[in-house]
Scaffold this motif. Structure first.
Motif, PDB file in Angstrom:
ATOM      1  N   TYR A  17      13.972 -36.913  -1.830  1.00 18.29           N
ATOM      2  CA  TYR A  17      13.023 -36.236  -1.208  1.00 18.29           C
ATOM      3  C   TYR A  17      13.606 -34.627  -0.804  1.00 18.29           C
ATOM      4  O   TYR A  17      12.786 -33.693  -1.253  1.00 18.29           O
ATOM      5  CB  TYR A  17      12.638 -36.870   0.217  1.00 18.29           C
ATOM      6  N   VAL A  33       2.677 -34.805  -0.747  1.00 18.71           N
ATOM      7  CA  VAL A  33       3.052 -35.925  -0.443  1.00 18.71           C
ATOM      8  C   VAL A  33       1.613 -36.772  -0.757  1.00 18.71           C
ATOM      9  O   VAL A  33       0.639 -36.747   0.246  1.00 18.71           O
ATOM     10  CB  VAL A  33       3.841 -36.407   0.540  1.00 18.71           C
ATOM     11  N   ILE A  54       5.927 -37.849  -3.988  1.00 16.23           N
ATOM     12  CA  ILE A  54       6.322 -36.724  -3.580  1.00 16.23           C
ATOM     13  C   ILE A  54       6.409 -35.801  -4.764  1.00 16.23           C
ATOM     14  O   ILE A  54       7.056 -36.154  -5.757  1.00 16.23           O
ATOM     15  CB  ILE A  54       7.478 -36.899  -2.837  1.00 16.23           C
TER      16      ILE A  54
END
Length: 274
Positions: A203, A238, A255
């Protein structure tokens, strides 16, 4: 009731500084246990081996203690110790060691995830890798990396075509059911490169502009909420596998750094959306 966007800048700055303090106390507990005897236990569960260590438990306890001392009216939701006032105006959402399998394997891909909800919505979050001395932190005013005494802004990179994308997931066979695995395989076939086993560190790489997309399923709130303000503050997105906002319980998550790339992936993912 005011929306989360109405959170005053001075209050956000105060909470931002406190988030850095929480990361410090977590690192103080975790680092002496990394690549050491970490008191491994197996929580079990539907997906087999589910490890937890003294680092997971100790770090969450330390974070909770500091929150209770500084903001006794705030709620907490954590992986190891459950919920405490989850309906409070401010609620901290904690995963003290995301990537415990990497942790017990000596790999520096585990992260400390700390997010903050205001009136039910994620507004502040960090992904930290203390062994590498990195804290990725973000909110609506922007995201930044604090590493080795320096601070720099974070920005996702443009990648409008899935065929140019670097994508990631943690464990396709372990985390996806049959239909989900089929969707991942289709997206993977179109992408330029895929990396596995990075957990939440992937992420952070999207926020940094080094990766373009992460696809996961079966996530809990503590697995994803810290990433939402970070990714959005860096200009990314997201969503769930339907392209909708992520709910308070996690689930199937994408994401992405570029809307066009996300839209291409969702063509496959929507067929297996729950």
């Amino acid at each position: 009731m005011p929306s989360p966007a109405a959170l005053a800048a001075d209050r956000l700055s105060e909470l931002d500084a406190f988030l850095l303090e929480l990361n410090t106390v977590a690192a103080d507990v975790i680092l002496p246990l990394f690549r050491a005897d970490h008191g491994l236990e197996d929580k079990g569960g539907v997906r087999g081996f589910d490890p937890v260590t003294a680092a997971d438990k100790g770090a969450e306890a330390a974070i909770r203690k500091l929150i209770a001392a500084r903001y006794p009216d705030h709620g907490v939701i954590g992986e190891e110790y459950g919920e405490d006032r989850p309906d409070a105006e401010f609620v901290w959402v904690l995963d003290p060691v995301d990537g415990t399998r990497a942790f017990i394997s000596g790999l520096p891909l585990w992260c400390v995830l700390i997010g903050l909800r205001h009136q039910g919505r994620p507004v502040l979050g960090s992904i930290a890798q203390p062994f590498l001395d990195e804290i990725y932190l973000g909110h609506a005013a922007g995201s930044r990396l604090i590493a080795r005494g320096q601070t720099k802004p974070l920005q996702v990179r443009p990648c409008p075509k899935l065929t140019d994308a670097v994508i990631a997931t943690t464990d396709p066979e372990g985390c996806f059911d049959g239909a989900e695995l089929g969707a991942w395989t289709q997206v993977r076939a179109a992408a330029r490169l895929a990396r596995l086993g990075c957990d939440a560190y992937a992420y952070a790489m999207v926020a940094m502009g080094k990766m373009d997309m992460v696809i996961e399923a079966g996530l809990k709130a503590w697995d994803i909420e810290s990433a939402i303000p970070l990714i959005e503050g860096a200009g990314g997105l997201v969503t769930n596998w339907r392209g909708q906002p992520v709910g308070p319980d996690g689930g199937q998550i994408v994401i992405a750094g570029d809307q066009a790339c996300l839209d291409e992936a969702l063509v496959a993912l929507k067929r297996s959306a729950k």
